[in-house]
Design a protein around this motif. Structure first.
Motif, PDB file in Angstrom:
ATOM      1  N   ILE A 164      72.039 145.613 -69.814  1.00 21.07           N
ATOM      2  CA  ILE A 164      72.832 144.396 -69.978  1.00 21.07           C
ATOM      3  C   ILE A 164      74.293 144.792 -70.164  1.00 21.07           C
ATOM      4  N   VAL A 165      75.187 143.973 -69.612  1.00 16.99           N
ATOM      5  CA  VAL A 165      76.623 144.201 -69.747  1.00 16.99           C
ATOM      6  C   VAL A 165      77.303 142.872 -70.051  1.00 16.99           C
ATOM      7  N   SER A 181      85.174 136.201 -66.782  1.00 15.17           N
ATOM      8  CA  SER A 181      84.299 136.175 -65.615  1.00 15.17           C
ATOM      9  C   SER A 181      84.516 137.418 -64.758  1.00 15.17           C
ATOM     10  N   ARG A 182      83.484 138.266 -64.691  1.00 21.87           N
ATOM     11  CA  ARG A 182      83.551 139.470 -63.886  1.00 21.87           C
ATOM     12  C   ARG A 182      82.295 139.580 -63.037  1.00 21.87           C
ATOM     13  N   THR A 183      82.438 140.100 -61.833  1.00 27.86           N
ATOM     14  CA  THR A 183      81.303 140.266 -60.934  1.00 27.86           C
ATOM     15  C   THR A 183      80.767 141.679 -61.063  1.00 27.86           C
ATOM     16  N   PRO A 184      79.501 141.849 -61.467  1.00 23.71           N
ATOM     17  CA  PRO A 184      78.953 143.184 -61.658  1.00 23.71           C
ATOM     18  C   PRO A 184      78.367 143.761 -60.365  1.00 23.71           C
ATOM     19  N   THR A 185      78.371 145.078 -60.287  1.00 21.44           N
ATOM     20  CA  THR A 185      77.678 145.776 -59.214  1.00 21.44           C
ATOM     21  C   THR A 185      76.776 146.820 -59.850  1.00 21.44           C
ATOM     22  N   TYR A 186      75.465 146.711 -59.605  1.00 22.76           N
ATOM     23  CA  TYR A 186      74.501 147.682 -60.102  1.00 22.76           C
ATOM     24  C   TYR A 186      74.046 148.570 -58.943  1.00 22.76           C
ATOM     25  N   PRO A 187      73.494 149.754 -59.247  1.00 23.65           N
ATOM     26  CA  PRO A 187      72.968 150.608 -58.175  1.00 23.65           C
ATOM     27  C   PRO A 187      71.907 149.869 -57.364  1.00 23.65           C
ATOM     28  N   ALA A 188      71.734 150.306 -56.135  1.00 26.88           N
ATOM     29  CA  ALA A 188      70.769 149.650 -55.245  1.00 26.88           C
ATOM     30  C   ALA A 188      69.348 149.734 -55.779  1.00 26.88           C
ATOM     31  N   THR A 189      69.083 150.708 -56.649  1.00 29.62           N
ATOM     32  CA  THR A 189      67.744 150.859 -57.202  1.00 29.62           C
ATOM     33  C   THR A 189      67.433 149.840 -58.291  1.00 29.62           C
ATOM     34  N   MET A 190      68.447 149.089 -58.735  1.00 32.73           N
ATOM     35  CA  MET A 190      68.247 148.093 -59.784  1.00 32.73           C
ATOM     36  C   MET A 190      68.378 146.692 -59.209  1.00 32.73           C
ATOM     37  N   THR A 191      67.649 145.749 -59.813  1.00 29.29           N
ATOM     38  CA  THR A 191      67.681 144.354 -59.378  1.00 29.29           C
ATOM     39  C   THR A 191      68.403 143.520 -60.421  1.00 29.29           C
ATOM     40  N   GLU A 192      69.504 142.898 -60.025  1.00 27.16           N
ATOM     41  CA  GLU A 192      70.222 142.031 -60.953  1.00 27.16           C
ATOM     42  C   GLU A 192      69.456 140.721 -61.117  1.00 27.16           C
ATOM     43  N   PHE A 220      84.099 127.747 -72.050  1.00 22.90           N
ATOM     44  CA  PHE A 220      85.366 128.458 -72.028  1.00 22.90           C
ATOM     45  C   PHE A 220      85.514 129.389 -70.826  1.00 22.90           C
ATOM     46  N   ILE A 221      84.447 129.599 -70.076  1.00 26.80           N
ATOM     47  CA  ILE A 221      84.443 130.597 -69.003  1.00 26.80           C
ATOM     48  C   ILE A 221      84.980 131.911 -69.581  1.00 26.80           C
ATOM     49  N   GLY A 222      84.415 132.272 -70.703  1.00 29.47           N
ATOM     50  CA  GLY A 222      84.849 133.469 -71.403  1.00 29.47           C
ATOM     51  C   GLY A 222      83.833 134.568 -71.269  1.00 29.47           C
ATOM     52  N   THR A 223      82.953 134.700 -72.246  1.00 25.05           N
ATOM     53  CA  THR A 223      81.967 135.764 -72.231  1.00 25.05           C
ATOM     54  C   THR A 223      81.051 135.677 -71.017  1.00 25.05           C
ATOM     55  N   SER A 224      80.892 136.792 -70.318  1.00 21.60           N
ATOM     56  CA  SER A 224      79.896 136.864 -69.249  1.00 21.60           C
ATOM     57  C   SER A 224      78.814 137.849 -69.673  1.00 21.60           C
ATOM     58  N   LEU A 225      77.605 137.628 -69.199  1.00 24.70           N
ATOM     59  CA  LEU A 225      76.479 138.510 -69.502  1.00 24.70           C
ATOM     60  C   LEU A 225      75.690 138.737 -68.227  1.00 24.70           C
ATOM     61  N   THR A 226      75.411 140.005 -67.915  1.00 20.98           N
ATOM     62  CA  THR A 226      74.597 140.333 -66.752  1.00 20.98           C
ATOM     63  C   THR A 226      73.385 141.142 -67.201  1.00 20.98           C
ATOM     64  N   PHE A 227      72.314 141.041 -66.429  1.00 19.59           N
ATOM     65  CA  PHE A 227      71.060 141.719 -66.759  1.00 19.59           C
ATOM     66  C   PHE A 227      70.465 142.255 -65.465  1.00 19.59           C
ATOM     67  N   ALA A 228      70.059 143.540 -65.480  1.00 22.30           N
ATOM     68  CA  ALA A 228      69.416 144.141 -64.310  1.00 22.30           C
ATOM     69  C   ALA A 228      68.260 145.015 -64.770  1.00 22.30           C
ATOM     70  N   ASP A 229      67.265 145.213 -63.890  1.00 25.70           N
ATOM     71  CA  ASP A 229      66.117 146.042 -64.263  1.00 25.70           C
ATOM     72  C   ASP A 229      65.645 146.872 -63.075  1.00 25.70           C
TER      73      ASP A 229
END
Length: 211
Positions: free
Chosen positions: A153-154, A159-170, A179-188
């Motif tokens: 998790i990041v 607002s930021r667009t994440p890029t994870y390795p191809a081996t991970m699924t966002e 507020f369009i403030g905190t963003s949260l991303t999750f990949a596995d």
């Protein structure tokens, strides 16, 4: 949505919620755990206030266990991950996730996802955190073995667009709605090799990146 191999399987859908909490110490959303055996539910939280802003999470009256917490170097953005095992999932009286945090906490995002086939004795083998003020977080290195589940998790301050390795699924990428403030991303990903792994997620900019 299932992994292609191994004993751990992603089940059901990911649930998420975004809020701007003001004057309240709790907020809720729902997550339905699909049927399965030896399940685990993971709940990730991203906040923009300061300190360890989430003091507790429960699911249908069952308390979750915190895996890790990371606060960025400026003391503002915070991410944490929590889990509930099969016994707690089966004993839950409803599908409501209740998050408890200080009433002054704003800009909050959360996601919940479930898996089956997870070791119920030692569900978490290790974790790593990285709060380096760079676009790519490279301090999340772990040792993996075939059949392990790797999740990442990041959170950032905008607002930021994440890029994870191809081996991970966002699975999840969202901002708090007000507020369009905190963003949260999750990949596995399901590990298919033995060795070390660093998901090294890259965000589209540097704003208190925390993983």
């Amino acid at each position: 949505t299932d992994f292609n191999s191994g004993t751990i399987t992603r089940i059901g859908s990911l649930s998420h919620a975004e809020t701007a909490v003001t004057g309240s110490t709790t907020w809720t959303y729902t997550h339905t755990n699909a049927s399965g055996s030896n399940r685990i539910m993971l709940v990730s939280i991203g906040t923009e206030t300061g300190g360890d802003t989430v003091s507790g999470i429960d699911y249908g009256g069952q308390a979750l266990v915190k895996i890790a917490n990371a606060l960025d170097g400026t003391g503002v953005n915070n991410v944490s991950m929590w889990y509930l095992l099969e016994s707690g999932i089966a004993s839950a009286s409803n599908t409501t996730i209740t998050i408890t945090q200080p009433s002054n906490t704003t800009k909050t995002t959360s996601g919940a996802i479930s898996y089956e086939g997870v070791d119920q004795t030692t569900p978490v083998s290790e974790y790593a955190t990285d709060v380096t003020a760079v676009a790519t977080l490279t301090g999340l290195s772990l040792t993996e073995a075939v059949g392990n589940l790797l999740v990442c998790i990041v959170g950032t301050g905008s607002s930021r667009t994440p890029t994870y390795p191809a081996t991970m699924t966002e699975q999840y990428d969202s901002n708090d709605y007000a507020f369009i403030g905190t963003s949260l991303t999750f990949a596995d990903r399901l590990s298919i090799t033995n060795g070390s792994i660093d998901p090294a997620p890259t965000m589209s900019g540097v704003t208190r990146n925390t993983g």
